[in-house]
Design a protein around this motif. Structure first.
Motif, PDB file in Angstrom:
ATOM      1  N   ASN A  24       5.841  -6.588  -0.223  1.00 42.87           N
ATOM      2  CA  ASN A  24       6.222  -5.891   0.956  1.00 42.87           C
ATOM      3  C   ASN A  24       6.075  -4.282   1.047  1.00 42.87           C
ATOM      4  N   GLY A  25       5.796  -3.977   2.326  1.00 44.03           N
ATOM      5  CA  GLY A  25       5.457  -2.552   2.478  1.00 44.03           C
ATOM      6  C   GLY A  25       4.477  -1.833   1.713  1.00 44.03           C
ATOM      7  N   ASP A  26       3.387  -2.704   1.342  1.00 45.56           N
ATOM      8  CA  ASP A  26       2.415  -2.125   0.597  1.00 45.56           C
ATOM      9  C   ASP A  26       1.210  -1.809   1.453  1.00 45.56           C
ATOM     10  N   ARG A  27       0.311  -0.923   0.842  1.00 46.89           N
ATOM     11  CA  ARG A  27      -0.672  -0.276   1.583  1.00 46.89           C
ATOM     12  C   ARG A  27      -1.726  -1.204   2.445  1.00 46.89           C
ATOM     13  N   ILE A  28      -1.692  -2.563   2.081  1.00 48.85           N
ATOM     14  CA  ILE A  28      -2.339  -3.266   3.016  1.00 48.85           C
ATOM     15  C   ILE A  28      -1.769  -3.531   4.132  1.00 48.85           C
ATOM     16  N   HIS A  29      -0.583  -3.816   4.296  1.00 49.30           N
ATOM     17  CA  HIS A  29       0.231  -3.778   5.767  1.00 49.30           C
ATOM     18  C   HIS A  29       0.171  -2.481   6.337  1.00 49.30           C
ATOM     19  N   ILE A  30       0.044  -1.228   5.857  1.00 45.55           N
ATOM     20  CA  ILE A  30       0.124   0.021   6.273  1.00 45.55           C
ATOM     21  C   ILE A  30      -1.395  -0.041   7.098  1.00 45.55           C
ATOM     22  N   ILE A  31      -2.642  -0.379   6.318  1.00 44.76           N
ATOM     23  CA  ILE A  31      -3.918  -0.237   6.854  1.00 44.76           C
ATOM     24  C   ILE A  31      -4.081  -1.036   7.941  1.00 44.76           C
ATOM     25  N   VAL A  32      -3.621  -2.404   7.762  1.00 41.03           N
ATOM     26  CA  VAL A  32      -3.695  -3.308   8.878  1.00 41.03           C
ATOM     27  C   VAL A  32      -3.198  -2.571  10.305  1.00 41.03           C
ATOM     28  N   PHE A  53     -11.160  -0.576   8.167  1.00 41.34           N
ATOM     29  CA  PHE A  53     -11.479  -1.844   7.766  1.00 41.34           C
ATOM     30  C   PHE A  53     -12.116  -1.732   6.265  1.00 41.34           C
ATOM     31  N   THR A  54     -13.243  -0.787   6.097  1.00 40.23           N
ATOM     32  CA  THR A  54     -13.571  -0.687   4.606  1.00 40.23           C
ATOM     33  C   THR A  54     -12.288  -0.535   3.684  1.00 40.23           C
ATOM     34  N   SER A  55     -11.481   0.518   3.992  1.00 40.07           N
ATOM     35  CA  SER A  55     -10.382   0.548   3.210  1.00 40.07           C
ATOM     36  C   SER A  55      -9.478  -0.373   2.662  1.00 40.07           C
ATOM     37  N   LEU A  56      -9.382  -1.411   3.786  1.00 34.44           N
ATOM     38  CA  LEU A  56      -8.595  -2.809   3.658  1.00 34.44           C
ATOM     39  C   LEU A  56      -9.368  -3.581   2.869  1.00 34.44           C
ATOM     40  N   LEU A  57     -10.686  -3.813   2.790  1.00 29.75           N
ATOM     41  CA  LEU A  57     -11.213  -4.623   2.077  1.00 29.75           C
ATOM     42  C   LEU A  57     -11.212  -4.247   0.590  1.00 29.75           C
ATOM     43  N   ILE A  58     -11.387  -2.784   0.144  1.00 29.99           N
ATOM     44  CA  ILE A  58     -11.068  -2.035  -0.913  1.00 29.99           C
ATOM     45  C   ILE A  58      -9.748  -2.376  -1.438  1.00 29.99           C
ATOM     46  N   GLU A  59      -8.687  -2.343  -0.619  1.00 31.74           N
ATOM     47  CA  GLU A  59      -7.441  -2.490  -1.121  1.00 31.74           C
ATOM     48  C   GLU A  59      -7.219  -3.828  -1.644  1.00 31.74           C
ATOM     49  N   MET A 163      18.207 -12.235  11.733  1.00 31.33           N
ATOM     50  CA  MET A 163      18.455 -10.994  11.984  1.00 31.33           C
ATOM     51  C   MET A 163      18.577 -10.035  10.729  1.00 31.33           C
ATOM     52  N   ARG A 164      19.568 -10.595  10.007  1.00 29.45           N
ATOM     53  CA  ARG A 164      19.850 -10.004   8.545  1.00 29.45           C
ATOM     54  C   ARG A 164      18.710  -9.900   7.679  1.00 29.45           C
ATOM     55  N   LEU A 165      18.202 -11.166   7.638  1.00 34.51           N
ATOM     56  CA  LEU A 165      16.878 -11.105   6.521  1.00 34.51           C
ATOM     57  C   LEU A 165      15.772 -10.148   7.124  1.00 34.51           C
ATOM     58  N   PHE A 166      15.621 -10.355   8.493  1.00 38.29           N
ATOM     59  CA  PHE A 166      14.310  -9.522   8.991  1.00 38.29           C
ATOM     60  C   PHE A 166      14.571  -8.167   8.567  1.00 38.29           C
ATOM     61  N   LYS A 167      15.912  -7.512   8.946  1.00 40.37           N
ATOM     62  CA  LYS A 167      16.218  -6.221   8.909  1.00 40.37           C
ATOM     63  C   LYS A 167      15.948  -5.853   7.214  1.00 40.37           C
ATOM     64  N   LYS A 168      16.262  -6.603   6.469  1.00 47.50           N
ATOM     65  CA  LYS A 168      16.166  -6.444   4.826  1.00 47.50           C
ATOM     66  C   LYS A 168      14.647  -6.277   4.657  1.00 47.50           C
ATOM     67  N   ARG A 169      14.044  -7.159   5.210  1.00 50.77           N
ATOM     68  CA  ARG A 169      12.710  -7.346   4.805  1.00 50.77           C
ATOM     69  C   ARG A 169      11.826  -6.272   5.506  1.00 50.77           C
ATOM     70  N   ALA A 170      11.856  -5.957   6.709  1.00 53.60           N
ATOM     71  CA  ALA A 170      11.004  -5.209   7.476  1.00 53.60           C
ATOM     72  C   ALA A 170      11.537  -3.831   7.685  1.00 53.60           C
ATOM     73  N   HIS A 171      12.876  -3.470   7.156  1.00 54.72           N
ATOM     74  CA  HIS A 171      13.627  -2.361   7.297  1.00 54.72           C
ATOM     75  C   HIS A 171      13.669  -1.854   8.757  1.00 54.72           C
ATOM     76  N   MET A 172      13.684  -2.874   9.745  1.00 56.47           N
ATOM     77  CA  MET A 172      14.255  -2.443  10.989  1.00 56.47           C
ATOM     78  C   MET A 172      14.680  -4.025  11.648  1.00 56.47           C
ATOM     79  N   THR A 173      15.518  -3.773  12.838  1.00 57.75           N
ATOM     80  CA  THR A 173      15.923  -5.134  13.506  1.00 57.75           C
ATOM     81  C   THR A 173      14.749  -5.747  14.140  1.00 57.75           C
ATOM     82  N   PRO A 174      14.699  -6.862  14.569  1.00 60.66           N
ATOM     83  CA  PRO A 174      13.720  -7.577  15.344  1.00 60.66           C
ATOM     84  C   PRO A 174      13.385  -6.858  16.722  1.00 60.66           C
ATOM     85  N   SER A 175      14.308  -6.321  17.293  1.00 56.12           N
ATOM     86  CA  SER A 175      14.382  -5.584  18.699  1.00 56.12           C
ATOM     87  C   SER A 175      13.587  -4.136  18.289  1.00 56.12           C
TER      88      SER A 175
END
Length: 189
Positions: A24-32, A53-59, A163-175
């Motif tokens: 969760n929250g790793d570099r791959i997610h950020i690059i995407v 995209f090259t950075s993504l493939l390397i990660e 909504m509780r689980l989403f906030k815990k994993r995504a660090h923000m509410t669905p909205s």
């Protein structure tokens, strides 16, 4: 590949696995997300998207190779576990428990839990929740469905729990997620 990695410690090529579980929250997610932002920002040059995209493939390659080094037993390919993972992915939106998984594949539920922890770094229910939350993120960013509809589509009957689980994993509410990524379209074809 494992032999080359053990002998030389470095690889000359990029190796892409068929599937990889990113933390969760790793570099791959950020690059995407950066790629999607660049693609939707109408930059005048296309080099930035190519670079990202090259950075993504390397990660992805680095993640796969580092896991290969840290867990050589997994490199021989646990075919039965791959079947468990794929079946879990397909049925994640259904009501699913560790006992259901154990029964389906004729294993003890403690053994299934150990397999998941060894191979994904997560317990089975954590893995299921990560699949569901990723589906919810996709629905939130690509559709105008209500949060309740998204929760149901992702496999949650209780909207508040979702909504509780989403906030815990995504660090923000669905909205908040919808507001942050409302212009991010992922293969909306």
């Amino acid at each position: 590949m494992n032999g080359l990695l053990q002998r030389h410690g470095k690889m000359r090529d990029i190796y892409l696995p068929q599937c990889v579980q990113a933390d969760n929250g790793d570099r791959i997610h950020i690059i995407v997300n950066q790629i999607l932002h660049v693609a939707n920002s109408h930059y005048l040059t296309y080099h930035s998207a190519n670079y990202l995209f090259t950075s993504l493939l390397i990660e992805i390659s680095e993640l796969a190779l580092s896991r290969l080094l840290s867990n050589p037993a997994h490199s021989q390919g646990n075919v039965s576990f791959n079947k468990i993972i794929e079946w879990t992915r397909i049925h994640a939106e259904e009501p699913l428990t560790v006992t259901d998984l154990a029964r389906k594949f004729n294993y003890n539920k403690d053994y299934i839990s150990r397999l998941f922890k060894q191979n994904t770094g997560m317990r089975p229910l954590e893995f299921i929740h990560s699949i569901r939350i990723n589906k919810a993120k996709e629905l939130i960013s690509r559709t105008d469905m209500s949060i309740k509809q998204v929760a149901e589509e992702a496999g949650y009957t209780d909207e508040k729990y979702f909504m509780r689980l989403f906030k815990k994993r995504a660090h923000m509410t669905p909205s908040q997620y919808r507001n942050a990524y409302h212009k991010t379209f992922m293969n909306n074809v």
